[in-house]
Design a protein around this motif. Structure first.
Motif, PDB file in Angstrom:
ATOM      1  N   HIS A   1     -18.495 -28.825   4.670  1.00 52.65           N
ATOM      2  CA  HIS A   1     -18.687 -30.052   4.620  1.00 52.65           C
ATOM      3  C   HIS A   1     -18.102 -31.149   3.326  1.00 52.65           C
ATOM      4  O   HIS A   1     -17.497 -32.344   3.591  1.00 52.65           O
ATOM      5  N   TYR A  26     -20.661 -33.987  11.078  1.00 53.12           N
ATOM      6  CA  TYR A  26     -19.585 -33.349  11.254  1.00 53.12           C
ATOM      7  C   TYR A  26     -20.793 -32.071  10.468  1.00 53.12           C
ATOM      8  O   TYR A  26     -21.255 -32.201   9.702  1.00 53.12           O
ATOM      9  N   ILE A  40     -12.327 -28.745  18.351  1.00 57.52           N
ATOM     10  CA  ILE A  40     -13.183 -29.780  17.692  1.00 57.52           C
ATOM     11  C   ILE A  40     -13.964 -29.908  18.397  1.00 57.52           C
ATOM     12  O   ILE A  40     -13.524 -30.559  19.801  1.00 57.52           O
ATOM     13  N   THR A  77     -13.710 -41.003  20.190  1.00 56.50           N
ATOM     14  CA  THR A  77     -13.470 -39.823  18.646  1.00 56.50           C
ATOM     15  C   THR A  77     -12.513 -38.915  19.644  1.00 56.50           C
ATOM     16  O   THR A  77     -11.890 -37.774  19.227  1.00 56.50           O
ATOM     17  N   SER A 128     -21.598 -36.847  15.921  1.00 54.77           N
ATOM     18  CA  SER A 128     -21.443 -36.039  14.995  1.00 54.77           C
ATOM     19  C   SER A 128     -20.777 -34.867  15.390  1.00 54.77           C
ATOM     20  O   SER A 128     -21.051 -34.336  16.558  1.00 54.77           O
ATOM     21  N   LEU A 129     -19.717 -34.895  14.733  1.00 54.77           N
ATOM     22  CA  LEU A 129     -18.393 -33.816  15.291  1.00 54.77           C
ATOM     23  C   LEU A 129     -18.755 -32.269  15.074  1.00 54.77           C
ATOM     24  O   LEU A 129     -19.391 -31.935  14.128  1.00 54.77           O
ATOM     25  N   ALA A 188      -9.724 -31.460  10.909  1.00 55.03           N
ATOM     26  CA  ALA A 188     -10.622 -31.674  10.906  1.00 55.03           C
ATOM     27  C   ALA A 188     -10.872 -33.508   9.634  1.00 55.03           C
ATOM     28  O   ALA A 188     -11.306 -34.491  10.108  1.00 55.03           O
ATOM     29  N   LEU A 191     -11.434 -37.267  10.787  1.00 53.90           N
ATOM     30  CA  LEU A 191     -12.579 -38.238  10.497  1.00 53.90           C
ATOM     31  C   LEU A 191     -11.968 -39.301   9.704  1.00 53.90           C
ATOM     32  O   LEU A 191     -12.215 -40.329  10.042  1.00 53.90           O
TER      33      LEU A 191
END
Length: 372
Positions: free
Chosen positions: A94, A147, A160, A292, A331-332, A357, A361
């Motif tokens: 993350h 995420y 995703i 998203t 919240s992915l 990702a 984002l």
């Protein structure tokens, strides 16, 4: 920007300096130094903790978009009795993603407004997000993006999930105090084990709306450590509560607290309980969810977009929305062929899957500013 090179450089360093909740000292310094190198204004020791906030300001009026990463790791008991700090929940991934996003949006330029990078401590104990809220780090934020890397059975590399609907969870600890007596004279005592058993049975009889997924489980029952011919006078008891509804969670909490207190009183004992930890359920914003999905398809194609997913795990990112209802959040879930499971010391994943990702984002962040 060579995203894969960035990932290959940053992830091993963060993985090697795993630190538990509120002890992320080296980790915090690492991310703060990196943000400064990228030209961000950095605040360290936010809220008197290891939290780090980095801000990139376009100098033009507009909203503030926050990208949040957690920093802490888990502790695992070793055969020799010692504890080993291991990033077994993906927080190293993350942070790696967040730092890459920070660089990408800086290179592409902000059309207006500001981007905030929130590096929070103590997600594993459900307290880090509250630190950022109490410190005012979300006061000027209109959009917050969270995420999480997901297990392989939920998302594969190159996929995703646009919204993870995390479950509300609460951990409750209780204590029952009875009266000790000799086993030959049980009428002179109050057996805390009897009281605790009655409490467990009463909790098991709780029923909630099946559509809300509410559940209460007894997860601890400790008592009777003395002689076998002694009436037990103290029992420690614990419960795990889950629900997809924040409103139902409040009801379940109160019911468990009432059962502990009132059942103990019925037997002439004393019972009290307190909340050890809690996380609210996710509350997605429909308009942000639509955007998203659009960005995921743009980056990965339709094959990379999965449906929104429900999960019975808690995530303290959801405190942001609960404490600031006007905030729009997403919240992915990042697919990366993660095996065997989260919170396993042998957990591993496909590092190459972090690149899409990062792109999603970063693009989502910039689109939110462009659409302002």
């Amino acid at each position: 920007m060579d995203i894969q090179k960035q990932i290959a450089t940053v992830w091993p360093q963060l993985h090697a300096m795993a630190e538990p909740a509120f002890q992320e000292v080296r980790t915090a310094k690492f991310v703060a130094d990196r943000l400064r190198e990228l030209g961000y204004t950095v605040e360290e020791n936010v809220g008197g903790t290891t939290a780090v906030v980095g801000v990139l300001d376009s100098g033009r009026p507009g909203p503030t978009v926050a990208v949040r990463s957690d920093m802490d790791c888990l502790l695992f008991k070793q055969e020799d009795g010692s504890e080993k700090a291991i990033h077994a929940c993906g927080h190293d991934a993350h942070m790696t993603v967040a730092l890459a996003v920070a660089q990408l949006v800086k290179e592409q330029g902000l059309p207006c407004g500001r981007v905030k990078l929130l590096f929070q401590p103590a997600e594993e104990i459900g307290k880090g997000a509250l630190v950022l809220l109490e410190a005012g780090a979300l006061d000027d934020v209109q959009y917050a993006l969270g995420y999480h890397v997901m297990p392989k059975d939920m998302a594969r590399s190159g996929q995703i999930i646009p919204q993870i609907n995390w479950t509300a969870c609460t951990l409750i600890e209780g204590e029952i105090r009875g009266l000790a007596a000799h086993g030959s004279q049980p009428h002179l005592g109050i057996n805390a084990i009897d009281v605790g058993t009655a409490i467990v049975n009463a909790v098991n009889a709780l029923h909630s709306n099946p559509l809300l997924g509410g559940s209460v489980k007894t997860t601890r029952f400790i008592g009777g450590a003395g002689s076998l011919n002694a009436i037990c006078d103290k029992v420690s008891i614990g419960f795990d509560l889950r629900s997809t509804s924040n409103a139902e969670m409040l009801v379940l909490r109160q019911k468990v607290a009432d059962i502990v207190t009132n059942t103990a009183k019925l037997y002439g004992a004393e019972g009290e309980s307190h909340i050890v930890g809690t996380c609210p359920a996710a509350e997605a914003d429909p308009s942000l969810l639509a955007l998203t999905k659009e960005v995921i398809v743009d980056v990965l194609g339709t094959q990379g977009l999965l449906p929104a997913a429900n999960i019975t795990v808690g995530e303290d990112f959801n405190f942001f929305k609960q404490e600031k209802p006007e905030l729009k959040t997403a919240s992915l879930g990042i697919g990366c062929d993660l095996e065997p499971r989260l919170h396993d010391p042998e957990m591993h994943f496909d590092h190459a899957a972090l690149e899409p990702a990062v792109k999603v984002l970063a693009q989502l962040t910039l689109k939110l500013l462009q659409n302002a």
